[in-house]
Design a protein around this motif. Structure first.
Motif, mmCIF file in Angstrom:
data_model
loop_
_atom_site.group_PDB
_atom_site.id
_atom_site.type_symbol
_atom_site.label_atom_id
_atom_site.label_comp_id
_atom_site.label_asym_id
_atom_site.label_seq_id
_atom_site.Cartn_x
_atom_site.Cartn_y
_atom_site.Cartn_z
ATOM 1 N N PRO A 297 0.856 -1.047 -0.161
ATOM 2 C CA PRO A 297 -0.168 0.033 -0.112
ATOM 3 C C PRO A 297 0.896 1.223 -0.157
ATOM 4 O O PRO A 297 1.985 1.132 0.713
ATOM 5 C CB PRO A 297 -0.729 -0.084 1.315
ATOM 6 N N PHE A 298 0.407 2.248 -0.730
ATOM 7 C CA PHE A 298 1.215 3.641 -0.753
ATOM 8 C C PHE A 298 1.745 4.132 0.662
ATOM 9 O O PHE A 298 0.735 4.033 1.693
ATOM 10 C CB PHE A 298 0.637 4.375 -1.565
ATOM 11 N N ILE B 42 -10.856 -8.980 14.330
ATOM 12 C CA ILE B 42 -10.187 -8.696 13.065
ATOM 13 C C ILE B 42 -9.325 -7.448 13.307
ATOM 14 O O ILE B 42 -8.121 -7.388 12.887
ATOM 15 C CB ILE B 42 -11.137 -8.048 12.122
ATOM 16 N N LEU C 117 -11.718 2.053 11.036
ATOM 17 C CA LEU C 117 -11.584 2.193 9.889
ATOM 18 C C LEU C 117 -10.043 2.661 9.741
ATOM 19 O O LEU C 117 -8.961 2.352 9.105
ATOM 20 C CB LEU C 117 -12.371 2.633 8.872
ATOM 21 N N ILE D 50 -7.215 0.767 11.276
ATOM 22 C CA ILE D 50 -6.827 -0.478 10.419
ATOM 23 C C ILE D 50 -6.085 0.164 9.216
ATOM 24 O O ILE D 50 -5.018 -0.482 8.613
ATOM 25 C CB ILE D 50 -8.088 -1.196 9.660
ATOM 26 N N ILE D 51 -6.510 1.247 8.480
ATOM 27 C CA ILE D 51 -5.678 1.796 7.150
ATOM 28 C C ILE D 51 -4.359 2.234 7.864
ATOM 29 O O ILE D 51 -3.265 1.675 7.233
ATOM 30 C CB ILE D 51 -6.312 2.917 6.871
ATOM 31 N N ASN E 183 -2.416 -1.103 8.149
ATOM 32 C CA ASN E 183 -1.772 -1.504 7.121
ATOM 33 C C ASN E 183 -0.756 -0.611 6.042
ATOM 34 O O ASN E 183 -0.061 -1.403 5.498
ATOM 35 C CB ASN E 183 -3.190 -1.334 5.888
ATOM 36 N N HIS F 182 1.478 -4.900 4.984
ATOM 37 C CA HIS F 182 0.583 -5.433 4.142
ATOM 38 C C HIS F 182 -0.079 -6.660 4.881
ATOM 39 O O HIS F 182 0.400 -7.761 5.194
ATOM 40 C CB HIS F 182 1.192 -5.959 3.056
ATOM 41 N N ARG F 183 -1.514 -6.517 5.202
ATOM 42 C CA ARG F 183 -2.326 -7.286 5.517
ATOM 43 C C ARG F 183 -2.696 -8.662 4.802
ATOM 44 O O ARG F 183 -2.728 -8.238 3.512
ATOM 45 C CB ARG F 183 -3.436 -6.852 6.307
ATOM 46 N N ALA F 184 -2.777 -9.703 5.115
ATOM 47 C CA ALA F 184 -3.478 -10.778 4.088
ATOM 48 C C ALA F 184 -4.840 -10.419 3.627
ATOM 49 O O ALA F 184 -5.770 -9.798 4.451
ATOM 50 C CB ALA F 184 -3.282 -12.024 5.154
ATOM 51 N N LEU G 160 -6.130 -0.127 -0.219
ATOM 52 C CA LEU G 160 -5.694 0.290 0.913
ATOM 53 C C LEU G 160 -5.592 -1.047 2.030
ATOM 54 O O LEU G 160 -5.308 -1.518 3.042
ATOM 55 C CB LEU G 160 -6.602 1.207 2.113
ATOM 56 N N ALA G 161 -5.972 -2.330 1.040
ATOM 57 C CA ALA G 161 -5.916 -3.593 1.576
ATOM 58 C C ALA G 161 -6.901 -3.922 3.055
ATOM 59 O O ALA G 161 -6.322 -4.710 3.975
ATOM 60 C CB ALA G 161 -4.423 -3.944 2.047
ATOM 61 N N VAL G 162 -7.839 -2.943 3.241
ATOM 62 C CA VAL G 162 -8.514 -3.118 4.326
ATOM 63 C C VAL G 162 -9.503 -4.347 4.086
ATOM 64 O O VAL G 162 -10.271 -4.473 3.131
ATOM 65 C CB VAL G 162 -9.773 -1.964 4.445
ATOM 66 N N PRO G 163 -9.965 -5.344 5.067
ATOM 67 C CA PRO G 163 -10.711 -6.312 4.837
ATOM 68 C C PRO G 163 -11.924 -5.892 4.730
ATOM 69 O O PRO G 163 -12.461 -4.790 5.097
ATOM 70 C CB PRO G 163 -10.476 -6.889 6.407
#
Lengths: 316, 325, 318
Positions: free
Chosen positions: B8-9, B263, B312, B315-316, B319, B323-325, C112-115
């Motif tokens: 992610p950037f 999560i 949110l 989490i961003i 991230n 890098h999350r799965a 952003l690879a957010v689930p």
């Protein structure tokens, strides 16, 4: 448990009898509302309706939407009741506007409807026989005025609301705000308790934490009092004057013990009985539709230390 | 970081990123705690922190069970409803039937275990997807709770019963220590014992795990049984905390709260990744947000929206460094 | 050989058909034409949501924003209509809101690879909050006749809601089976390497899928409000889990890569039909929960058995 079995047994026996031997026509009267789970007030209306219906020899059908806010589920269920050709419907609408289209269908199908507790949107009086209930807004106003009296006209008040989107709860709180208007009472915290004790406890804990000076608390229903009182007890806050709405036995016990000031009673048993009596009268032909008043006020009053004996008579 | 790997950037380079990457849940928790202390009046007060611990203890217990289920790639949507059934059973056994306290606890936990077992068996042997198996069983459980309670609640419970969770120890109610004990026990089980490795292997690929000798069927059934038991424990503790047994305690809302916490704590919905520590931090993070929202007096209509937005962002940010799965 | 293959496919439809016939014979009024049309009308809300949800699940995602969008999008349109804006532009605004929030979900997931779980849950909560706050928690209603007609009117005796559902079913089916886009979506869920080889951007697909799901939610919400002539801020709550359950009953695999839109819509009809049947029977609400839970598990179990038998049988052929 036994009551449920009895009901089921009674229902199945009735159906068997109805099939096997021709008997005088027994009507099926359905009661559609949000839920009876963890809602003593609604349960009291339902119990009263069931008792009156079965006493008249008719069949009672309980239809609940399941959640406090499942508005469209109730509409679907009403449509299904019409498809089922029930003889009459008693309705406690979760949203007074949303039920209008389906009430039109009920009228077209010739099914008489009586509305209890919460009202249908103004302008649609032709769609139902009568509205039996009290004004939730008014109950809130009375509670507000009483709070002003209890706090001597000034102080900080917390409000524990019902679930978001619940008209009855919103009306009560709006009424409360009107009741305290003009005094020096300030609402310093206002959060939804979602009609459950676990949530009401958490929000009360947090509100008490945020406000060290609180003199009064208004709960939109008796149902949330257990959690609220635990939160107050845990925070070691004394002397908070508490008012609630419903008029349940639980609240009357608390009034008697001096833990809360009072509860605004509305008479669910009376609502149920009046609704059923009116409906059966119409179904039997003994009552003329034209002669029924559009609004029947089942009354409201405050239960406090001064009228416990009377409270016990009606508390549910 | 490997060249060309999807990133992610704006990622933070270097060793700090690697450390944060391994402990994203702690990073989120720490940032929230710091921000709250700086920006919200009264947040860092001792009695407020005690409140947050009290509010986190019970969801944490349920979250540990849910984490294990999520690590196998499943989900337990009946969790919130087991809480409700456990609550009303506890209330009826303790107050209406006046059973001795140890028997009440045993009975409630047993009910949770049996329901969990049923969930596990349906998922593993009937091959019904966990989503449906637990959604269906959740509805059934809710119906049972309503029938058993006849819709009513039981309040003002016996003092001996309440003492399980309300005994004051070092300024905190015993429920918090019960939760801590459960957390520690399962943390050791998952991070140190073979069970944890087997759990992760199963979550990544059930087939590969089976081929390498992991008893997949047993594990799959076991995690649901554990989740059910912990959900029942959570129901028991909830009932003690509010001093009221309700058939609709918990419910779907609570289930979602628990999954969200897992999560935020780094558990992956696809299985294989998760930790007890992470999930506990996830619960604490969410409770901190809720607490701040209340302290700041945010409008009740926007409560969930604001909470969601903060989660949110958290989490961003997490991230952006990993890098999350 | 072909007949055997067709027969196996038919077996999947046999289950709901048997269920339908059993219910029809045991339950008075279930087979009334007016009742069946009602069931489809009631199920259309879940059904349209399920069309969008199928794609989302195929690409290994999930959409939890339904509850919020089902209330927020019609709230926008409703407030505009009550303010005098024409019905068509008001509806367009509501649809745009749904598509916009869906695209936001896509953005979160893709860049952003957010689930998906988190972003759709949050967007849903934000939408719910907005639906509550724009009118102080109150509902709005009494919309122009044209709008109400969409929800309650009929065309050649068939409710418009049913026709709209059929349109979406056809649209979804067409995209999935007959377009390259559909192939790519299936690939994203099952064989991502194929996409990379062909140079197709996974992000763009994610944008489309979530945007489309948001679009479907907006349409459902508008349809629901047209049916009730009301927008209630919490009207979407009851539909969230049902939409996902409909997809799974219809055989969509939560692990991704596989799912059929017609079957998902069938799942929605099964759920709607089940609730209708229980209402017609007059089953006590507490017991209804037990019924619904058990039947859902049973149907998925039997469906899984049939599907696995089909797969075993077709292995080695074709």
């Amino acid at each position: 448990m036994r009551k449920l079995f009895k009901t089921l047994l009674g229902v199945s026996l009735c159906s068997v009898v109805a099939v096997c031997a021709p008997t005088p026509k027994s009507h099926t009267i359905a009661f559609s509302l949000k839920t009876v789970t963890n809602d003593d007030f609604q349960k009291a209306i339902a119990t009263s309706i069931q008792a009156s219906v079965e006493k008249a020899g008719d069949k009672f059908l309980l239809v609940t939407a399941g959640e406090q806010t499942a508005v469209s589920t109730q509409v679907n269920q009403l449509e299904d009741l019409i498809a089922k050709h029930v003889d009459a419907i008693i309705l406690n609408p979760m949203d007074g506007k949303a039920v209008v289209p389906v009430l039109r269908k009920a009228k077209a199908a010739g099914i008489p409807v009586i509305v209890v507790d919460s009202s249908v949107e103004k302008g649609n009086e032709a769609l139902y026989l009568s509205y039996v209930g009290t004004d939730n807004f008014n109950a809130g106003v009375e509670a507000g005025k009483r709070m002003v009296k209890e706090l001597g006209g000034k102080g900080n008040v917390l409000v524990v609301r019902g679930a978001n989107g619940s008209l009855a709860g919103d009306n009560r709180v709006d009424g409360f705000k009107k009741g305290i208007a003009g005094s020096h009472l300030t609402i310093v915290g206002e959060q939804p308790g979602n009609w459950t004790n676990s949530v009401s406890m958490q929000v009360t804990e947090n509100m008490l934490q945020a406000n060290k000076q609180v003199q009064g608390l208004f709960s939109a229903s008796d149902v949330m009092l257990d959690g609220i009182l635990q939160a107050i007890g845990d925070a070691n806050r004394q002397g908070i004057r508490i008012l609630a709405v419903d008029g349940s036995n639980k609240a009357v016990d608390l009034v008697q013990a001096g833990t809360i000031v009072g509860t605004m009673a509305q008479f669910p048993a009376k609502m149920g009985k009046i609704a059923v009596d009116t409906l059966i009268g119409v179904l039997n032909g003994s009552k003329k539709q034209a002669g029924i008043p559009k609004v029947i006020d089942s009354g409201t009053m405050v239960y406090d230390k001064t009228n416990i004996a009377e409270a016990r008579k009606y508390a549910f | 970081m490997a060249k060309g790997a999807k990133r992610p950037f704006g990622a933070v380079p270097g060793r700090m990123a690697a450390w944060i990457g391994r402990h994203v849940s702690f990073f989120i928790f720490a940032v929230l705690a710091v921000l709250a202390t700086l920006c919200v009046r009264n947040f860092a007060a001792r009695d407020n922190l005690v409140i947050i611990l009290k509010q986190s203890a019970i969801p944490a217990v349920a979250c540990i069970g849910m984490t294990m289920v999520l690590m196998t790639g499943g989900i337990d949507l009946s969790l919130g409803y087991i809480v409700g059934l456990a609550s009303i059973i506890a209330g009826i056994l303790a107050k209406t039937l006046l059973l001795p306290v140890p028997e009440v606890v045993l009975a409630v936990l047993l009910v949770g275990a049996l329901i969990g077992l049923a969930n596990g068996l349906i998922t593993q042997y009937l091959r019904v997807p966990a989503f449906i198996a637990t959604l269906g069983s959740g509805y059934v459980i809710y119906g049972l709770a309503q029938i058993v309670s006849q819709g009513s609640i039981v309040n003002r419970l016996p003092k001996g019963f309440l003492a399980i969770g309300r005994t004051d120890v070092l300024g905190l109610p015993s429920a918090v220590f019960i939760a801590a004990g459960v957390a520690l026990g399962f943390h050791i089980l998952i991070s140190r014992a073979i069970f944890g490795r087997q759990l992760r292997a199963f979550g990544f690929s059930p087939k590969a795990a089976a081929l390498s000798g992991v008893p997949t069927a047993r594990i799959n059934v076991l995690v649901y049984a554990i989740s059910g038991t912990l959900a029942a424990l959570a129901g028991l503790l909830f009932t003690i905390r509010v001093n009221a047994a309700q058939p609709n305690m918990g419910g779907g809302v609570f289930t979602f709260e628990v999954v969200t916490a897992a999560i935020v704590g780094g558990t992956s919905l696809f299985g294989g990744i998760g930790s007890v520590a992470g999930s506990i931090l996830g619960v604490l993070s969410i409770k901190i947000i809720e607490n701040c929202i209340n302290l700041l007096g945010v409008s009740y209509h926007l409560y969930l929206a604001v909470q969601g937005a903060i989660i949110l962002v958290a989490i961003i940010v997490g991230n952006l460094t990993h890098h999350r799965a | 050989m072909v007949i055997a293959h067709l027969a196996r496919r038919a077996a999947l439809f046999a289950l709901p058909l048997v269920l339908f016939l059993v219910m029809g014979s045991l339950i008075p009024h279930f087979l009334d034409v007016s009742n069946l049309l009602n069931v489809v009308r009631q199920s259309s809300i879940i059904g349209i949501c399920a069309v969008g949800m199928t794609y989302v699940i195929i690409i290994k995602g999930i959409d939890l924003s339904l509850a919020g969008l089902l209330a927020f999008c019609p709230m926008i349109s409703g407030m505009l209509m009550l303010a005098g804006v024409g019905t068509v532009p008001a509806i367009a605004a509501g649809l745009a809101a749904g598509i916009g929030m869906g695209l936001f979900n896509g953005l979160m997931v893709a860049t952003l690879a957010v689930p998906a779980f988190i972003t759709t849950l949050v967007v849903g909560q934000i939408a719910s909050g907005l639906a509550l706050i724009v009118n102080g928690g109150r509902s709005i209603g009494a919309f122009p006749a044209g709008f109400v007609f969409i929800g309650n009117g009929t065309l050649l005796g068939i409710p418009l809601s049913d026709l709209i559902l059929i349109c979406f079913l056809a649209l979804g089916f067409f995209i999935q089976r007959k377009t390259a886009l559909g192939n790519h979506i299936n690939a994203l869920g099952g064989h991502e390497s194929v996409l990379r080889q062909e140079g197709i951007s996974a992000s763009r697909l994610q944008f489309f899928v979530f945007g489309f799901s948001g679009f479907c939610a907006a349409v459902s919400g508008l349809l629901l409000s047209a049916q009730m002539d009301t927008v209630h801020p919490t009207q979407g709550d009851a539909y969230q889990l049902d939409a996902i359950a409909a997809c799974i009953i219809g055989g969509v695999d939560l692990a991704g890569g596989r799912g059929s839109i017609p079957m998902a819509v069938m799942g929605a009809l099964i759920i709607g039909g089940l609730r209708n049947a229980l209402d017609l029977l007059g089953v006590h609400p507490f017991i209804q929960n037990i019924f619904i839970g058990s039947v859902i598990i049973l149907i998925v179990f039997l469906g899984g058995v049939v599907r696995r038998r089909n797969e075993l049988a077709t292995r080695g052929t074709l």
